[in-house]
Design an enzyme around this catalytic site. Structure first.
Site: not given
Length: 336
Positions: A114, A249, A110-112
């Protein structure tokens, strides 16, 4: 040099504890935190607890030490005396901790931006993480969006490049766009499944929800539903294959364009990754060896129960097929 019985017991206890923390579990990654920091924090906590359980007293050995004894006015005499002294070469400050590194692997990252379910594997269980990368393993997300703005990275934190009106957007219009997107992705799913849609096998797989890409494919939306509509804000539930958070997104951005407006993504929260759901995720204060062992045991129990149910269903289907085949044979014999 000798070790005490208690030291040996502590060493064995640490080894047993290490075997019990090897497995798969999931944690809840908060937004604004990089997944590497989450993994490193879990690894540090495990190392500290394992080394605390493995702590043992420094072994001792018997040495003969020289000492001077004074006898009246005569010269001092040298004498040997036996003494038990610690073995400094075995001191923890010299040897370092027993456990210096634990291999903690990460599943789908998960990116920062999320948050949500992040699957981790400890030790030998890292091999099992490969199962999560199967092209048929789905994930669920809750995505929040906002109409009226477009940014360069499709998130509400990016540079604003356009503003638009959204008063004409209704829930019915939004749901029609969602249904259209889901239909397009359903066709993509059939294309990547590499199954002849005219066969009985394809029909049975579709009924059981087993259709999926055989190999790595583009992201495919399997489910898309609006659960909150309060313009300009809205919330979607998304079930998807082979996605990235950037792709989600972009989906929000494209929904805004289809509605002749603009939209940005405000948050992404993963609620399920394969068998792991948000209800299984350990929060920050639960990233301890005891909680991790409990979560791993729960995962193994659930997996075993699921396997037993699948075997029972397969056995039941085989019995039904046999009964149907025998019934058909009896009818043919009766006619003959």
């Amino acid at each position: 040099m000798y070790y005490s019985f208690g030291a040996l017991c502590e060493s064995r206890m640490a080894a047993r504890l290490f075997r019990r923390v090897q497995g798969l579990f999931c944690v809840y990654k908060p937004p604004g935190v990089h997944w590497k920091l989450v993994r490193d924090t879990v690894e540090t906590n495990l190392l500290q607890e394992l080394n605390a359980s493995a702590a043992r007293p420094v072994p001792r050995e018997v040495r003969y030490l020289l000492s001077q004894s004074c006898t009246g006015d005569g010269p001092k005499a040298l004498t040997l005396s036996a003494a038990s002294v610690p073995v400094l070469s075995e001191h923890p400050l010299v040897t370092g901790p027993d456990f210096q590194r634990i291999r903690v692997g990460v599943g789908h990252r998960l990116d920062a931006f999320s948050s949500g379910v992040l699957v981790l594997g400890v030790g030998n269980a890292n091999k099992a993480l490969n199962d999560l990368y199967s092209p048929r393993v789905t994930r669920d997300y809750t995505v929040e969006g906002e109409f009226g703005t477009a940014t360069d990275d499709f998130s509400n934190l990016g540079r604003v490049i356009e503003r638009s009106t959204y008063d004409h957007i209704t829930r019915d219009k939004l749901e029609r766009i969602l249904a259209m997107l889901q239909g397009v992705n359903q066709k993509a799913l059939l294309t990547y499944s590499k199954v002849d849609m005219r066969t009985q096998e394809a029909y049975e797989m579709a009924v059981q929800g087993l259709l999926g890409p055989e190999d790595k494919s583009v992201p495919i939306l399997l489910g898309l539903r609006c659960i909150r509509f309060e313009p300009p804000n809205f919330t979607l539930e998304i079930q998807v294959l082979n996605e990235t958070q950037k792709y989600l997104r972009k989906v929000v951005h494209e929904i805004g364009l289809e509605l002749r407006s603009t939209a940005v993504c405000k948050s992404i929260r993963r609620t399920r990754d394969g068998r792991f759901t948000v209800h299984h995720a350990l929060t920050r204060n639960q990233w301890t060896a005891a909680e991790i062992m409990k979560a791993i045991q729960q995962y193994h129990t659930t997996k075993k129960r699921t396997r037993v149910i699948q075997e029972q269903n397969e056995l039941h289907d085989k019995k039904q097929d046999t009964t149907h085949s025998q019934s058909t044979t009896d009818k043919v014999d009766a006619v003959v």
